[in-house]
Scaffold this motif. Structure first.
Motif, PDB file in Angstrom:
ATOM      1  N   TYR A 198       0.818  -1.219   0.000  1.00 49.76           N
ATOM      2  CA  TYR A 198       0.000   0.000   0.000  1.00 49.76           C
ATOM      3  C   TYR A 198       0.851   1.268   0.000  1.00 49.76           C
ATOM      4  O   TYR A 198       0.358   2.343  -0.335  1.00 49.76           O
ATOM      5  CB  TYR A 198      -0.948  -0.003   1.201  1.00 49.76           C
ATOM      6  CG  TYR A 198      -1.962  -1.114   1.158  1.00 49.76           C
ATOM      7  CD1 TYR A 198      -3.047  -1.059   0.290  1.00 49.76           C
ATOM      8  CD2 TYR A 198      -1.833  -2.233   1.966  1.00 49.76           C
ATOM      9  CE1 TYR A 198      -3.974  -2.086   0.227  1.00 49.76           C
ATOM     10  CE2 TYR A 198      -2.754  -3.270   1.921  1.00 49.76           C
ATOM     11  CZ  TYR A 198      -3.818  -3.190   1.046  1.00 49.76           C
ATOM     12  OH  TYR A 198      -4.731  -4.218   0.990  1.00 49.76           O
ATOM     13  N   GLY A 252     -13.570  -0.925   1.641  1.00 54.13           N
ATOM     14  CA  GLY A 252     -12.477  -1.879   1.776  1.00 54.13           C
ATOM     15  C   GLY A 252     -11.893  -1.896   3.162  1.00 54.13           C
ATOM     16  O   GLY A 252     -12.383  -1.281   4.098  1.00 54.13           O
ATOM     17  N   SER A 288     -11.928  -5.003  -2.923  1.00 53.37           N
ATOM     18  CA  SER A 288     -11.005  -5.655  -2.002  1.00 53.37           C
ATOM     19  C   SER A 288     -11.774  -6.363  -0.889  1.00 53.37           C
ATOM     20  O   SER A 288     -12.594  -7.234  -1.174  1.00 53.37           O
ATOM     21  CB  SER A 288     -10.033  -4.613  -1.437  1.00 53.37           C
ATOM     22  OG  SER A 288      -8.986  -5.233  -0.724  1.00 53.37           O
ATOM     23  N   TYR A 312     -11.950  -6.481  -7.493  1.00 55.23           N
ATOM     24  CA  TYR A 312     -10.818  -7.221  -6.903  1.00 55.23           C
ATOM     25  C   TYR A 312     -11.160  -7.772  -5.516  1.00 55.23           C
ATOM     26  O   TYR A 312     -10.420  -7.626  -4.557  1.00 55.23           O
ATOM     27  CB  TYR A 312      -9.543  -6.364  -6.867  1.00 55.23           C
ATOM     28  CG  TYR A 312      -9.748  -4.877  -6.616  1.00 55.23           C
ATOM     29  CD1 TYR A 312      -9.722  -4.343  -5.335  1.00 55.23           C
ATOM     30  CD2 TYR A 312      -9.976  -4.009  -7.686  1.00 55.23           C
ATOM     31  CE1 TYR A 312      -9.922  -2.994  -5.112  1.00 55.23           C
ATOM     32  CE2 TYR A 312     -10.187  -2.654  -7.465  1.00 55.23           C
ATOM     33  CZ  TYR A 312     -10.156  -2.167  -6.176  1.00 55.23           C
ATOM     34  OH  TYR A 312     -10.364  -0.826  -5.946  1.00 55.23           O
ATOM     35  N   GLY A 313     -12.327  -8.422  -5.449  1.00 52.70           N
ATOM     36  CA  GLY A 313     -12.833  -8.954  -4.190  1.00 52.70           C
ATOM     37  C   GLY A 313     -12.391 -10.391  -3.939  1.00 52.70           C
ATOM     38  O   GLY A 313     -11.942 -11.109  -4.835  1.00 52.70           O
ATOM     39  N   THR A 373      -1.174 -14.275  -0.312  1.00 52.92           N
ATOM     40  CA  THR A 373      -1.264 -12.817  -0.286  1.00 52.92           C
ATOM     41  C   THR A 373       0.055 -12.280   0.254  1.00 52.92           C
ATOM     42  O   THR A 373       0.967 -13.043   0.587  1.00 52.92           O
ATOM     43  CB  THR A 373      -2.471 -12.342   0.548  1.00 52.92           C
ATOM     44  OG1 THR A 373      -2.665 -10.932   0.320  1.00 52.92           O
ATOM     45  CG2 THR A 373      -2.262 -12.573   2.033  1.00 52.92           C
ATOM     46  N   GLN A 391     -11.158  -6.571 -12.256  1.00 54.33           N
ATOM     47  CA  GLN A 391      -9.933  -7.112 -11.676  1.00 54.33           C
ATOM     48  C   GLN A 391      -8.692  -6.585 -12.388  1.00 54.33           C
ATOM     49  O   GLN A 391      -8.648  -6.530 -13.624  1.00 54.33           O
ATOM     50  CB  GLN A 391      -9.938  -8.645 -11.786  1.00 54.33           C
ATOM     51  CG  GLN A 391      -8.730  -9.329 -11.208  1.00 54.33           C
ATOM     52  CD  GLN A 391      -8.673  -9.247  -9.698  1.00 54.33           C
ATOM     53  OE1 GLN A 391      -9.694  -9.381  -9.023  1.00 54.33           O
ATOM     54  NE2 GLN A 391      -7.488  -9.009  -9.147  1.00 54.33           N
ATOM     55  N   ASP A 417      -2.526  -7.659  -9.669  1.00 51.57           N
ATOM     56  CA  ASP A 417      -2.881  -7.495  -8.260  1.00 51.57           C
ATOM     57  C   ASP A 417      -2.150  -8.535  -7.422  1.00 51.57           C
ATOM     58  O   ASP A 417      -2.322  -9.742  -7.623  1.00 51.57           O
ATOM     59  CB  ASP A 417      -4.400  -7.649  -8.097  1.00 51.57           C
ATOM     60  CG  ASP A 417      -4.908  -7.182  -6.739  1.00 51.57           C
ATOM     61  OD1 ASP A 417      -4.116  -7.154  -5.777  1.00 51.57           O
ATOM     62  OD2 ASP A 417      -6.094  -6.845  -6.645  1.00 51.57           O
ATOM     63  N   VAL A 464      -2.307  -8.264  -3.943  1.00 48.01           N
ATOM     64  CA  VAL A 464      -3.050  -8.330  -2.682  1.00 48.01           C
ATOM     65  C   VAL A 464      -4.162  -9.368  -2.789  1.00 48.01           C
ATOM     66  O   VAL A 464      -4.292 -10.262  -1.956  1.00 48.01           O
ATOM     67  CB  VAL A 464      -3.622  -6.941  -2.313  1.00 48.01           C
ATOM     68  CG1 VAL A 464      -4.425  -7.020  -1.026  1.00 48.01           C
ATOM     69  CG2 VAL A 464      -2.483  -5.931  -2.160  1.00 48.01           C
ATOM     70  N   VAL A 465      -4.988  -9.248  -3.823  1.00 43.14           N
ATOM     71  CA  VAL A 465      -6.016 -10.248  -4.122  1.00 43.14           C
ATOM     72  C   VAL A 465      -5.768 -10.703  -5.567  1.00 43.14           C
ATOM     73  O   VAL A 465      -6.204 -10.043  -6.510  1.00 43.14           O
ATOM     74  CB  VAL A 465      -7.440  -9.684  -3.955  1.00 43.14           C
ATOM     75  CG1 VAL A 465      -8.476 -10.757  -4.285  1.00 43.14           C
ATOM     76  CG2 VAL A 465      -7.660  -9.163  -2.541  1.00 43.14           C
ATOM     77  N   HIS A 484      -3.774  -3.422  -7.263  1.00 41.07           N
ATOM     78  CA  HIS A 484      -4.909  -3.450  -6.331  1.00 41.07           C
ATOM     79  C   HIS A 484      -5.530  -2.051  -6.282  1.00 41.07           C
ATOM     80  O   HIS A 484      -5.130  -1.195  -5.505  1.00 41.07           O
ATOM     81  CB  HIS A 484      -4.404  -3.873  -4.947  1.00 41.07           C
ATOM     82  CG  HIS A 484      -5.493  -4.331  -4.019  1.00 41.07           C
ATOM     83  ND1 HIS A 484      -6.277  -5.424  -4.287  1.00 41.07           N
ATOM     84  CD2 HIS A 484      -5.933  -3.835  -2.840  1.00 41.07           C
ATOM     85  CE1 HIS A 484      -7.134  -5.598  -3.297  1.00 41.07           C
ATOM     86  NE2 HIS A 484      -6.956  -4.646  -2.420  1.00 41.07           N
TER      87      HIS A 484
END
Length: 643
Positions: free
Chosen positions: A79, A412, A491, A514-515, A526, A568, A572, A574-575, A604
């Motif tokens: 992040y 998120g 997310s 991007y869930g 992850t 998406q 990514d 993260v996910v 992400h």
């Protein structure tokens, strides 16, 4: 007065188009002083999402500092944040593509400080005495093992890197005392996240630049410490939630932690990114700070000696990134009617100067929906909160008796918060005739530690219940159409969306950005920062594998009975994209309408203008086909399978 046209909700023509939103919109962050000069970061979708460092001189001249192709963005914790520092006109920054530290002298090209490799950097400070930078480092050179986080020094002349602090899983906020003799920092360890439990440390700086005696100042596994800062007279301040709310404290010479002004309010944000600043010093005895109550942020002055807090009158309800110099305050601020902007306040004259707005778009107030805070009843006799936006367009009214479709937004995090700040993306929906709910479900920040902890062990239950209950609440009040309820989130909010669509029958359509569809896959694949996050939210893995399986929408697609669209980024970390692709295949095989929109080069969250536009219009187009209304614009169709 021009008579309003009668048209169904969803079919209203709006001047707030996706083209207008992405063409004129930027993100603004990280504002700070360097003497009289002011610097901030601009994220520009029209430049491929590049983050550019901008300087405003005292005469009002503004100029881009970091040239193409440099992108000022750290990837520590994925992040990032805390990616630049300016001292005496010299700029130090992290470049996104190679994650190296660069030095840029005035009117010169940036030059690399650190060698090529697998280290990432964030949260930069300057140690003038030793002529070095001190920062957080994340080393990814250990062949697939978990990266090592440390606090390091970087020699400005040679680029030599030395580890100052190591041994904990995570570090943040290295802060050097005004005389350069003491270094404060924060650490935490798995499975805690920084809003769960952190420790504040204080080390004595030896003459050779090494750390001598180190003591633990505050914090533990059940107390979150954030934002350590030194006052001009050398006192160590920080935020602590030991009393249930993040309040400002300081460390006395006797080793006692003293709370400055206990209040049921949050004086800090959750540490998702580096470089947060919710308070600053104008003198040794005056702090300018911001705090949140009931989802609204206010600006205040805190007299340290008298322990008196005075609210400062500003129009802003969302405030961040405070810094001070010579009687002036800079901040990032916004309100329900004013977009986020870089602001400078002159504390001597009371003058307010807007330095840069996140958008130059001027929207007629007749097209703006003003959010209303709704407390609503939820499970176990508790109350939760949401921001409600009614449909608003001065040119239209709906046919008599028609109720609007509702879009419920699940933010998120899940440890984040819905804001009342003006968002043109929200107004995109309301100005076309949608009602919109931005939910601060249990687990959200801004309502105290107990509210955050409602989600412990209950992710996929409490958040889903709250999103469902607030939608039902509006249906019962006959405010929205119960047959046209949609839910959308990104997310962690994408997981809440998919769980609500799978395990409840309230919503008739949804959009996942991007869930997470498979909690087991997330637990296994992850990044380090969130790799043990699920232990508090769900349980230990693999010991409590059954809970992960029971709450994963991917395992219960037979219960899904409504259309879903997925967005998406293919890069990514993260996910990962396989989460969305597994869900899409399962829904497709079931015969339900489903769409999958994937973006090359996005991580992400989407940063490129064309992708932001395509996602916004694509979601609206999807609902128009599902709910049966005709958009006013000729939108680019998307492929909806099984429609």
């Amino acid at each position: 007065m021009i008579a309003q046209m009668i048209a169904p909700f969803g079919s209203w023509k709006s001047p707030i188009t996706s083209d207008v939103i992405v063409a004129g919109s930027i993100s603004i962050g990280g504002i700070m002083f360097d003497a009289e000069d002011i610097y901030w970061l601009e994220g520009r979708p029209t430049e491929g999402g590049r983050n550019v460092l901008v300087k405003r001189s005292p005469d009002g001249t503004m100029s881009d500092i970091t040239p193409q192709p440099f992108n000022v963005r750290s990837r520590v914790h994925e992040y990032g944040g805390g990616s630049f520092l300016v001292v005496a006109g010299i700029v130090y920054f992290v470049n996104f593509s190679d994650q190296r530290l660069y030095q840029q002298l005035p009117d010169q090209t940036p030059q690399p400080l650190t060698p090529e490799g697998n280290r990432r950097y964030a949260d930069l400070i300057l140690d003038k005495k030793q002529n070095r930078l001190i920062c957080v480092s994340e080393d990814h050179s250990n062949n697939g093992e978990e990266p090592e986080n440390t606090i390091v020094s970087v020699d400005i002349k040679t680029g030599q890197i030395e580890i100052l602090v190591k041994g904990h899983d995570f570090y943040s906020s290295p802060r050097l005392s005004p005389d350069g003799t003491q270094l404060a920092w924060i650490s935490w360890d798995h499975p805690n996240m920084p809003w769960d439990g952190t420790k504040l440390w204080l080390g004595h700086m030896e003459e050779d630049g090494s750390l001598g005696k180190i003591i633990s100042v505050a914090g533990n596994t059940d107390e979150s410490i954030s934002e350590p800062k030194w006052s001009p007279d050398g006192k160590l301040y920080f935020s602590s939630d030991r009393m249930g709310w993040w309040n400002l404290c300081f460390y006395s010479k006797k080793g006692v932690i003293i709370s400055l002004f206990p209040l049921n309010a949050e004086f800090a944000y959750p540490h998702w990114v580096f470089g947060l600043s919710t308070y600053t010093f104008t003198s040794a005895n005056q702090i300018i700070c911001t705090f949140s109550q009931d989802g609204r942020w206010v600006l205040a002055s805190l007299d340290v000696q008298k322990r008196q807090l005075s609210i400062l009158d500003t129009p802003y309800s969302n405030i961040a990134s405070l810094d001070a110099y010579n009687g002036q305050i800079v901040l990032i601020g916004g309100s329900p009617t004013e977009a986020t902007a870089a602001i400078c306040l002159n504390m001597k004259t009371g003058e307010t100067l807007t330095l840069k707005r996140s958008t130059d778009l001027k929207v007629d107030p007749g097209y703006l929906s003003i959010p209303q805070l709704i407390p609503f009843p939820t499970e176990n006799g508790l109350t939760a909160y949401a921001w409600y936006y009614a449909p608003q367009n001065k040119d239209y009214i709906a046919p008599e008796g028609e109720l609007p479709p509702l879009l419920v937004k699940s933010h998120g995090g899940p440890t984040a918060a819905a804001s009342s700040n003006l968002s043109l993306r929200v107004q995109y929906w309301t100005s076309r005739g949608f009602a919109y709910l931005d939910v601060n479900y249990g687990g959200s920040t801004g309502f105290g530690r107990d509210y955050r902890q409602r989600l412990e062990g209950q992710w996929g239950i409490v958040d889903v219940d709250d999103c469902v209950n607030v939608a039902k609440y509006l249906v019962e009040q006959e405010i929205v159409d119960g047959d046209r309820l949609a839910i959308s989130g990104g997310s962690a909010g994408g997981y809440t969306t998919l769980a609500a669509l799978t395990f409840r029958d309230t919503f008739k359509a949804g959009a996942s950005y991007y869930g997470v569809g498979d909690l087991e896959a997330l637990a296994k694949d992850t990044h380090k920062f969130e790799s043990r996050y699920l232990e508090r939210l769900i349980g230990k893995y693999p010991e409590e594998k059954e809970i992960y399986q029971a709450r994963s929408p991917i395992n219960f697609t037979e219960q899904l009975a409504c259309p879903v669209i997925f967005f998406q980024g293919l890069e990514d970390k993260v996910v990962p994209c396989n989460q969305a692709e597994m869900m899409v295949e399962a829904i497709k095989e079931k015969g339900l309408p489903v769409a999958y929109v994937a973006f090359e080069g996005e991580q992400h969250g989407f940063r490129r203008a064309e992708n932001i536009k395509h996602a916004l219009d694509g979601e609206f187009y999807f609902y128009s086909r599902i709910f049966g209304f005709e958009p006013a614009e000729n939108l680019q169709p998307i492929n909806i399978m099984n429609l």
